[in-house]
Scaffold this active site. Structure first.
Site, short mmCIF file in Angstrom:
data_model
loop_
_atom_site.label_atom_id
_atom_site.label_comp_id
_atom_site.label_asym_id
_atom_site.label_seq_id
_atom_site.Cartn_x
_atom_site.Cartn_y
_atom_site.Cartn_z
CE LYS A 1 9.11 1.63 -7.09
NZ LYS A 1 8.14 0.32 -6.82
CB SER B 1 2.95 -0.20 -5.97
OG SER B 1 3.01 -1.20 -5.12
CD GLU B 2 7.63 -2.98 -4.40
OE1 GLU B 2 8.31 -3.09 -3.51
OE2 GLU B 2 7.37 -1.73 -5.07
CD GLU C 1 -0.33 12.80 -2.16
OE1 GLU C 1 -0.48 12.78 -0.99
OE2 GLU C 1 -0.99 11.91 -2.93
CD GLU D 1 -1.17 7.62 6.25
OE1 GLU D 1 -2.03 8.08 5.41
OE2 GLU D 1 0.11 7.43 6.24
N PRO E 1 1.89 4.67 -5.80
CG PRO E 1 0.17 5.62 -4.70
CD PRO E 1 1.33 5.92 -5.90
CD1 TRP E 2 1.39 -0.31 -1.53
CD2 TRP E 2 -1.07 -0.03 -1.16
NE1 TRP E 2 1.13 -0.21 -0.44
CE2 TRP E 2 -0.48 0.13 0.01
CE3 TRP E 2 -2.27 -0.07 -1.42
CZ2 TRP E 2 -0.92 0.32 1.09
CZ3 TRP E 2 -3.02 0.12 -0.14
CH2 TRP E 2 -2.39 0.25 0.95
CB CYS F 1 -2.76 9.85 1.48
SG CYS F 1 -3.15 10.61 0.08
#
Length: 495
Positions: free
Chosen positions: A193, A195-196, A267, A398, A168-169, A301
């Site tokens: 991969k 996050s872009e 996750e 969230e 994730p970012w 999170c």
């Protein structure tokens, strides 16, 4: 209603950050290579809204090439002894340590993190590699013995093969470390991969460790999730796919993985309740929420985002919390004393502001904060929403920003029931001086991690992961190496 006087401004460094950027390209087979597409993705500094650089918008062909490299490397890597794999992980940790400032500056520039968060991220990434290096040499399993007459059983713990990783970012390098370290420690190869939006520290890591890791063991493909992430999830030569991300992203990964019946490690999101009983140290609880609710701008999170406080002390607690949050310092990267930074992107900034608009439409009280801060950059005031009724949308959605809600309860049973009334099951905390309550309440909370009189304290030796909508599988600890392994039973007939 909202506060009318602006309490928060953004502190900014005198000089702009000048990060050392990674090479351009996809990292496949131990080197940076051109993407099969000329399309690129802009990488933006969210604290300034300036474009830092571009990275390739990867393709299915890029993923296929990376998976082929991982497949080619997996047999030799799996054949290495735990000691040899451990040595590589320790070397990676040493390289990150030696380049700490490079990583901290690059992470802050790419994410808008304040210095304290970026420093903690890098320290934790180093510790993750060092722990996994030790854990890779300390597997424990059922002892070899005769469990059937005249037959001796042996359990082999094997790598699963090629692991697809989607990070994730919010913690780019740290979440990469949480996956790379146990995946490699268990003997697998991987295709990752990032996050872009935040690929830069992961690519910089690949650049700096390329000479220490055999070619093809680690591969990185940048690009959008709908292309790169989906191909990784469905690829027939990927044996397991692991993601840290939203519930929606996890559902897509699991659905795509089902076609080849591969294992998944999820996750996902969270909405962590903070249950404050009447006998709690209210000042400590308020300080705990200040730290754990607003760490990384609430883009976490496990953040302490939903407070349930006993009705007899709710007014006092809310007063203390509002005072704490009013003192938070907002700043751009490079300001030493900033507690929170910007949101990660314009799109996420707008999502958080839209959630605050919904709070107003619902008629809830914004006790402090609640608005955007004048730019440049995607900054939002740290916010407390008080007197929230049971069942309000903010208690279950969230927001993933600097927003904490406060609601009340009457009895222990009500507190437990209300805390569990969420699709998430990642983390929670209990605040009490009662020793019996501190033992019984956590056992009744349906969350993978429950803190008592603290929140968001992470130990690399302890597992991290959730229940229900927060997914399954465990990061950190030796359980992570278990998740990226498979067991084989071999039975020898001695009769």
């Amino acid at each position: 209603m909202t506060t009318e006087t602006a309490l928060f401004t953004v502190r900014r460094a005198e000089a702009a950050l000048t990060p050392a950027l990674p090479p351009f390209g996809q990292f496949i087979g131990g080197t940076f290579v051109p993407s099969s597409s000329s399309e690129t993705v802009d990488i933006v500094n969210p604290a300034t809204e300036e474009v830092l650089t571009q990275v390739p918008a990867g393709t299915v062909e890029d993923v296929d090439a990376a998976v082929a490299a991982a497949v080619a490397a997996k047999e030799a890597w799996a054949a290495k002894t735990p000691r040899d794999r451990s040595a590589v992980l320790l070397k990676i940790a040493d390289i990150i340590e030696a380049n700490r400032e490079v990583f901290e500056t690059l992470e802050a520039a790419n994410t808008g993190k304040p210095s304290a968060v970026a420093e903690d991220d890098i320290s934790s990434a180093i510790d993750t590699f060092r722990f996994s290096a030790g854990a890779a040499r300390a597997y424990s399993t059922l002892g070899a013995d005769d469990y059937a007459e005249n037959h001796t059983s042996v359990i082999h713990r094997e790598p699963v093969g090629v692991v697809g990783v989607i990070t994730p970012w919010n913690y780019p390098l740290l979440m990469a470390a949480w996956k790379i370290a146990p995946v490699l420690g268990a003997g697998n190869t991987l295709v990752l991969k990032p996050s872009e939006q935040t690929p830069l520290t992961t690519l910089k890591l690949a650049e700096l460790i390329a000479s220490e890791v055999p070619a093809g063991v680690i591969n990185i493909v940048t690009g959008p999730g709908r292309v790169v992430g989906n191909r990784l999830s469905e690829h027939p030569d990927v044996d397991l796919v692991a993601i840290t991300g939203s519930v929606g992203s996890g559902q897509k990964v699991a659905a795509a993985a089902a076609g080849s019946v591969k294992r998944v490690h999820l996750e996902l999101g969270g909405k962590a309740p903070v249950v404050v009983f009447a006998d709690a140290d209210l000042e400590a609880a308020a300080k705990g929420v200040r730290s754990a609710g607003f760490w990384n701008g609430g883009q976490e999170c496990g953040a302490a985002t939903r407070v349930l406080v006993h009705e007899s002390v709710a007014e006092k607690f809310t007063e203390l919390l509002v005072r704490e949050i009013s003192e938070i310092t907002v700043g751009a990267p490079g300001t030493d004393d900033a507690e929170i930074g910007s949101m990660i992107s314009k799109a996420h900034y707008e999502r958080v502001l839209a959630a605050l608009d919904e709070v107003r439409k619902d008629g809830l009280t914004i006790a402090v904060g609640g608005r955007a801060i004048d730019g440049p950059g995607y900054f939002i005031e740290p916010t407390v929403v008080s007197n929230v009724p049971a069942g309000a949308a903010i208690t279950s959605n969230e927001i993933f920003g600097p927003v904490v809600s406060v609601e009340t309860f009457s009895t222990d049973e009500e507190a437990i029931t209300r805390a569990n009334e969420t699709i998430y099951g990642l983390a929670a905390s209990v605040w009490t001086r009662d020793s019996a309550r501190s033992l019984t309440v956590p056992r009744k909370l349906d969350f993978g991690t429950v803190w008592v009189n603290s929140h968001l304290v992470i130990a690399t030796e302890m597992p991290w992961g959730g229940f229900k909508g927060s997914g399954y599988g465990r990061d950190l600890s030796s359980y992570a190496l278990d998740d990226f392994s498979r067991t084989k039973h071999v039975m020898y007939n001695r009769g």
